[in-house]
Structure formats: C-alpha cells, structure tokens
Design an enzyme around this catalytic site. Structure first.
Site, PDB file in Angstrom:
ATOM      1  N   PHE A  83       0.803  -1.332   0.037  1.00  9.60           N
ATOM      2  CA  PHE A  83      -0.050   0.118  -0.045  1.00  9.60           C
ATOM      3  C   PHE A  83       0.801   1.178  -0.011  1.00  9.60           C
ATOM      4  O   PHE A  83       0.304   2.347   0.355  1.00  9.60           O
ATOM      5  CB  PHE A  83      -1.007   0.144   1.098  1.00  9.60           C
ATOM      6  CG  PHE A  83      -1.868  -1.264   1.111  1.00  9.60           C
ATOM      7  CD1 PHE A  83      -2.842  -1.249   0.020  1.00  9.60           C
ATOM      8  CD2 PHE A  83      -2.205  -2.138   2.048  1.00  9.60           C
ATOM      9  CE1 PHE A  83      -3.686  -2.579  -0.290  1.00  9.60           C
ATOM     10  CE2 PHE A  83      -2.963  -3.272   1.864  1.00  9.60           C
ATOM     11  CZ  PHE A  83      -3.603  -3.226   0.768  1.00  9.60           C
ATOM     12  N   CYS A  84       2.134   1.148  -0.292  1.00 10.50           N
ATOM     13  CA  CYS A  84       3.028   2.204  -0.430  1.00 10.50           C
ATOM     14  C   CYS A  84       2.694   3.045  -1.821  1.00 10.50           C
ATOM     15  O   CYS A  84       2.496   2.317  -2.872  1.00 10.50           O
ATOM     16  CB  CYS A  84       4.460   2.101  -0.665  1.00 10.50           C
ATOM     17  SG  CYS A  84       5.137   1.723   1.106  1.00 10.50           S
ATOM     18  N   GLU A 121      10.156   4.500   2.577  1.00 10.35           N
ATOM     19  CA  GLU A 121      11.380   4.242   1.510  1.00 10.35           C
ATOM     20  C   GLU A 121      12.669   4.137   2.148  1.00 10.35           C
ATOM     21  O   GLU A 121      13.684   3.668   1.736  1.00 10.35           O
ATOM     22  CB  GLU A 121      11.122   5.475   0.549  1.00 10.35           C
ATOM     23  CG  GLU A 121      10.236   5.531  -0.515  1.00 10.35           C
ATOM     24  CD  GLU A 121       8.792   5.488  -0.167  1.00 10.35           C
ATOM     25  OE1 GLU A 121       7.493   5.119  -0.707  1.00 10.35           O
ATOM     26  OE2 GLU A 121       8.428   6.011   1.219  1.00 10.35           O
ATOM     27  N   ASP A 135      25.072 -10.020   2.732  1.00 14.74           N
ATOM     28  CA  ASP A 135      25.352 -10.910   1.597  1.00 14.74           C
ATOM     29  C   ASP A 135      26.824 -10.788   1.170  1.00 14.74           C
ATOM     30  O   ASP A 135      27.248 -11.751   0.509  1.00 14.74           O
ATOM     31  CB  ASP A 135      24.442 -10.531   0.404  1.00 14.74           C
ATOM     32  CG  ASP A 135      24.761 -11.404  -0.932  1.00 14.74           C
ATOM     33  OD1 ASP A 135      24.525 -12.508  -0.874  1.00 14.74           O
ATOM     34  OD2 ASP A 135      25.019 -10.708  -1.991  1.00 14.74           O
TER      35      ASP A 135
END
Length: 165
Positions: A83-84, A121, A135
C-alpha cells in the site's frame, strides 16, 4: 491508546476491515524527508578483517554495493510494500560507518515533494543496504546479525518525528 497516536484505527483498513490504499489526494504537496537506520553486527574476527581490507570482500566494495542496492530499493519500495504510493524520489543519501568495533551503522535519508511521506522508502533503503552487507560478507561468517532497523526522523507531514537531518 499511546499518547502519540492520532487514532486507534489502522489507516490501511477500510470501515469493513478490508485492506486499502490510503487516499492522499486531499493532502497538501509538501517537502518530505525521512531518515532510517539499520545496523550489522559482525563477529570480532570478521570486523577486524573487514577493517583491515577497507570494507572490501571477495565480491567487491561492500559500502559501494550496499549504497547502490539501498538506492534501488528506495526507488522500488512501492513494488515491495503493497500500500505504498509510488513517489518521485528527489534525493537518497547513505551514511555507512563503524559504530564501535563490531557494529556497522547504515543511515538512509530520502527526500521528495509529494502528498505522502517517505518513511517506508528510508526504512526499505536502510534494510536492503544492511541485507546487502550481509550478502557481501557471508563467505566470512554467517554469525552476523542485522538490527535494530528504525525510523530516526521524518519531516513534512502532519507531525515531525526526531531531529532534523
């Protein structure tokens, strides 16, 4: 209800309790900014090795890759969080540095001029940058941990939170 809550209602649920995107069409267009941070904790030997190698791994520059991945994530947050709203991002900046012997601090600041804020964001950018660091370093150890990830500040909406960035 906590003192800083505006209401007990979740904004992404309609009156029938169904998920919905918030209608921001009546909100004023204003300058918005948000800063979030996340941390990666390394085992002592791994942190020492990373410091000695200038935060480079066999895969390349750790900070540089984390900034690129975090920036990409900021721009695609609306594709990850249902819902952004898609936002025209005007700026995205990262600060990545050691916060102690074993702790790498990742700070993401996002800015735009729009009807809704950029908290998600900034949080997404900091989170994905931290995941990228993991990673890049997992060949050295899987005993790293990520967190906490948190909103540090936001500006430009109905209420400001935290110190100005």
């Amino acid at each position: 209800m906590p003192a800083n809550s505006r209401s007990a209602r979740l904004t992404h649920l309609d009156d029938a309790g169904l998920p919905t995107m918030v209608d921001v069409s009546d909100k004023a267009v204003t300058a918005r900014s948000a800063t979030a941070e996340s941390r990666v904790r390394f085992p002592a030997a791994v942190a020492a090795q990373l410091r000695a190698n200038g935060l480079r791994s066999a895969k390349g520059g750790i900070v540089e890759t984390a900034v690129i991945a975090g920036t990409m994530a900021v721009k695609r947050t609306h594709e990850l969080i249902p819902f952004c709203h898609p936002l025209p991002i005007d700026a995205c900046r990262f600060e990545i540095d050691w916060a102690g012997e074993q702790l790498l601090n990742i700070r993401c600041t996002v800015r735009c001029v729009h009807r809704t804020g950029v908290e998600m964001e900034a949080l997404t950018g900091a989170s994905v940058a931290a995941l990228t660091v993991y990673d890049m370093c997992k060949a050295l150890s899987h005993s790293m941990s990520i967190g906490p990830t948190k909103l540090v500040s936001k500006r430009g909406g109905k209420r400001d939170i935290g110190a100005a960035q």
